[in-house]
Structure formats: C-alpha cells, structure tokens
Scaffold this motif. Structure first.
Motif, PDB file in Angstrom:
ATOM      1  N   PHE A  83       0.688  -1.350   0.157  1.00  0.00           N
ATOM      2  CA  PHE A  83       0.005  -0.158  -0.117  1.00  0.00           C
ATOM      3  C   PHE A  83       1.000   1.260   0.006  1.00  0.00           C
ATOM      4  O   PHE A  83       0.549   2.236  -0.351  1.00  0.00           O
ATOM      5  CB  PHE A  83      -1.076  -0.021   1.237  1.00  0.00           C
ATOM      6  CG  PHE A  83      -0.490   0.317   2.340  1.00  0.00           C
ATOM      7  CD1 PHE A  83      -0.579   1.738   3.116  1.00  0.00           C
ATOM      8  CD2 PHE A  83       0.085  -0.474   3.476  1.00  0.00           C
ATOM      9  CE1 PHE A  83      -0.213   2.025   4.269  1.00  0.00           C
ATOM     10  CE2 PHE A  83       0.335  -0.050   4.565  1.00  0.00           C
ATOM     11  CZ  PHE A  83       0.363   1.105   5.030  1.00  0.00           C
ATOM     12  N   ALA A  84       1.952   1.224   0.618  1.00  0.00           N
ATOM     13  CA  ALA A  84       2.938   2.499   0.525  1.00  0.00           C
ATOM     14  C   ALA A  84       3.301   2.727  -0.897  1.00  0.00           C
ATOM     15  O   ALA A  84       3.238   4.100  -1.216  1.00  0.00           O
ATOM     16  CB  ALA A  84       3.966   2.209   1.425  1.00  0.00           C
ATOM     17  N   GLU A  85       3.730   1.868  -1.718  1.00  0.00           N
ATOM     18  CA  GLU A  85       4.182   2.056  -3.003  1.00  0.00           C
ATOM     19  C   GLU A  85       2.806   2.629  -3.782  1.00  0.00           C
ATOM     20  O   GLU A  85       3.030   3.596  -4.664  1.00  0.00           O
ATOM     21  CB  GLU A  85       4.683   0.903  -3.556  1.00  0.00           C
ATOM     22  CG  GLU A  85       5.912   0.231  -3.013  1.00  0.00           C
ATOM     23  CD  GLU A  85       5.787  -0.439  -1.919  1.00  0.00           C
ATOM     24  OE1 GLU A  85       4.623  -0.864  -1.412  1.00  0.00           O
ATOM     25  OE2 GLU A  85       6.657  -1.084  -1.276  1.00  0.00           O
ATOM     26  N   LEU A  86       1.689   1.978  -3.656  1.00  0.00           N
ATOM     27  CA  LEU A  86       0.708   2.321  -4.299  1.00  0.00           C
ATOM     28  C   LEU A  86       0.170   3.969  -3.861  1.00  0.00           C
ATOM     29  O   LEU A  86      -0.221   4.696  -4.602  1.00  0.00           O
ATOM     30  CB  LEU A  86      -0.587   1.248  -4.330  1.00  0.00           C
ATOM     31  CG  LEU A  86      -0.388   0.164  -4.843  1.00  0.00           C
ATOM     32  CD1 LEU A  86      -1.598  -1.006  -4.231  1.00  0.00           C
ATOM     33  CD2 LEU A  86      -0.486   0.029  -6.269  1.00  0.00           C
ATOM     34  N   ARG A  87       0.149   4.228  -2.767  1.00  0.00           N
ATOM     35  CA  ARG A  87      -0.023   5.343  -2.220  1.00  0.00           C
ATOM     36  C   ARG A  87       0.909   6.380  -2.924  1.00  0.00           C
ATOM     37  O   ARG A  87       0.368   7.315  -3.349  1.00  0.00           O
ATOM     38  CB  ARG A  87       0.253   5.375  -0.609  1.00  0.00           C
ATOM     39  CG  ARG A  87      -0.259   7.124  -0.309  1.00  0.00           C
ATOM     40  CD  ARG A  87       0.120   7.199   1.396  1.00  0.00           C
ATOM     41  NE  ARG A  87      -0.251   6.013   2.185  1.00  0.00           N
ATOM     42  CZ  ARG A  87      -1.593   6.178   2.680  1.00  0.00           C
ATOM     43  NH1 ARG A  87      -2.147   7.227   2.380  1.00  0.00           N
ATOM     44  NH2 ARG A  87      -2.117   5.354   3.419  1.00  0.00           N
ATOM     45  N   ALA A  88       2.158   6.079  -3.214  1.00  0.00           N
ATOM     46  CA  ALA A  88       3.087   6.962  -3.709  1.00  0.00           C
ATOM     47  C   ALA A  88       2.596   7.196  -5.007  1.00  0.00           C
ATOM     48  O   ALA A  88       2.628   8.503  -5.698  1.00  0.00           O
ATOM     49  CB  ALA A  88       4.601   6.570  -3.597  1.00  0.00           C
ATOM     50  N   GLU A  89       2.108   6.185  -5.906  1.00  0.00           N
ATOM     51  CA  GLU A  89       1.982   6.074  -7.122  1.00  0.00           C
ATOM     52  C   GLU A  89       0.702   7.037  -7.504  1.00  0.00           C
ATOM     53  O   GLU A  89       0.450   8.208  -8.155  1.00  0.00           O
ATOM     54  CB  GLU A  89       1.939   4.984  -7.897  1.00  0.00           C
ATOM     55  CG  GLU A  89       1.429   4.930  -9.231  1.00  0.00           C
ATOM     56  CD  GLU A  89       1.187   3.404  -9.928  1.00  0.00           C
ATOM     57  OE1 GLU A  89       0.682   3.369 -11.024  1.00  0.00           O
ATOM     58  OE2 GLU A  89       1.759   2.398  -9.242  1.00  0.00           O
TER      59      GLU A  89
END
Length: 188
Positions: A83-89
């Motif tokens: 979720f952290a990577e998706l949030r950044a994207e």
C-alpha cells in the motif's frame, strides 16, 4: 480480522432497510470488536466490523468517496502489503489522502483504475466496492482465498459477507435447515 457484508438490490430502495444491514453487521461482532459502520444508498448497503490495526483513527469503514456523479463505498478486510508504494503512485497521479490506512489506498486505487486495481494489489484481502456512478458492485478476494467472501444471489441483486451468518441475517434468505427438519423437535 474484520468483517464485511452488504446487499445490492436493483428493485428496492435500500436506504429504508438500514435495520437489516445493521443486523447483518451485528452477526460478525467477534470479527471486529473495535468498531462498526454502515452505509446505505438507493440500491446498495454495505457494512463493516473493524479490528483496529493500521491507522485506528483514520481507517473507519465503510469508506466513502462522494463524487459529483455519485458515491463510491468500500468495505474492506485484510492487508495490502504494497500500500505504501501504491499510495506514492496515486499521489503522483494527483490523489490526496486523508488517512494513513491501506483501505483508502484501495479506494483511491479503484477510483483511478476501476476493476484493474486488483492487478496492482499484493496482500490478503476481501472487499466490496459499490460504485453509484456506474450502478456496479465489485467483489474481490485475494488470489489464495485467505480472507473469506461468501455471496448469495437474489432475484434482483446479491447479498455478501465474510461469514454465511451475515447473509442469513437478511430476511430474503431462509436457513436451509431447521431443527425439525433434522429430526429434532424445536425448543419449546
């Protein structure tokens, strides 16, 4: 652990059936002892029992995004590991976040990619998204089926829940057996 449930009906106004949604949610109290919630619209009602883990203050559910063309409501159980990577994207794509929860990442991912959000999620989860804008329900379970998701088709929609007893709490569903059918007398 959390528990999700809901009801979609294209022939009735579910805004008038909040008591039924609350009964469905109540059956899963042991799955989510920390919080409970529900959302009803015209053709959909979604509910949630929450076990607080990530973002206790900000992750209340069902999580709803009201858009100019209709509401999008998510009830979610599980954990999205990336979720952290998706949030950044999603931030790079212009999304603003109000919480630190993975639930909001899934909701905003749906708003960005619709059904294709499922191809981006890494984790264990079961969730349902009602999209008023499209009059569409998306129900998703992780690829291994770690998080349960049961459903029951009705004549004009569907009932769903993390446990069958959430579905059975809806008066549209008759339990398949009674005590007398099993050869035992009902308690008097």
């Amino acid at each position: 652990m959390c528990g999700i449930t809901g009801w979609v009906s294209f022939e009735r106004d579910l805004g008038a059936h909040r008591d039924t949604l609350d009964a469905m949610v109540a059956t899963m109290a042991r799955r989510g002892p920390d919080a409970t919630g529900g959302w009803t619209g015209r053709h959909a009602a979604v509910g949630h029992r929450r076990l607080l883990t990530i973002d206790p203050r900000g992750g209340a559910q069902p999580m709803v995004e009201n858009t100019p063309t209709g509401s999008v409501a998510l009830t979610y159980s599980g954990e999205t590991y990336n979720f952290a990577e998706l949030r950044a994207e999603l931030r790079r794509r212009g999304h603003r976040f109000r919480t630190r929860s993975d639930t909001e990442v899934v909701l905003r991912g749906y708003l960005e990619w619709h059904e294709d959000v499922v191809h981006r999620l890494n984790g264990m989860y079961a969730f349902a998204v009602w999209d008023d804008r499209r009059s569409r329900l998306l129900m998703v379970r992780d690829r291994l089926g770690i998080k349960p998701l049961h459903y029951y088709p009705t004549s004009d929609g569907v009932l769903f829940g993390s446990e069958p007893k959430a579905i059975l709490a809806n008066p549209l569903v008759a339990p398949p057996l009674t005590w007398t059918e099993c050869g035992r007398s009902s308690p008097g």
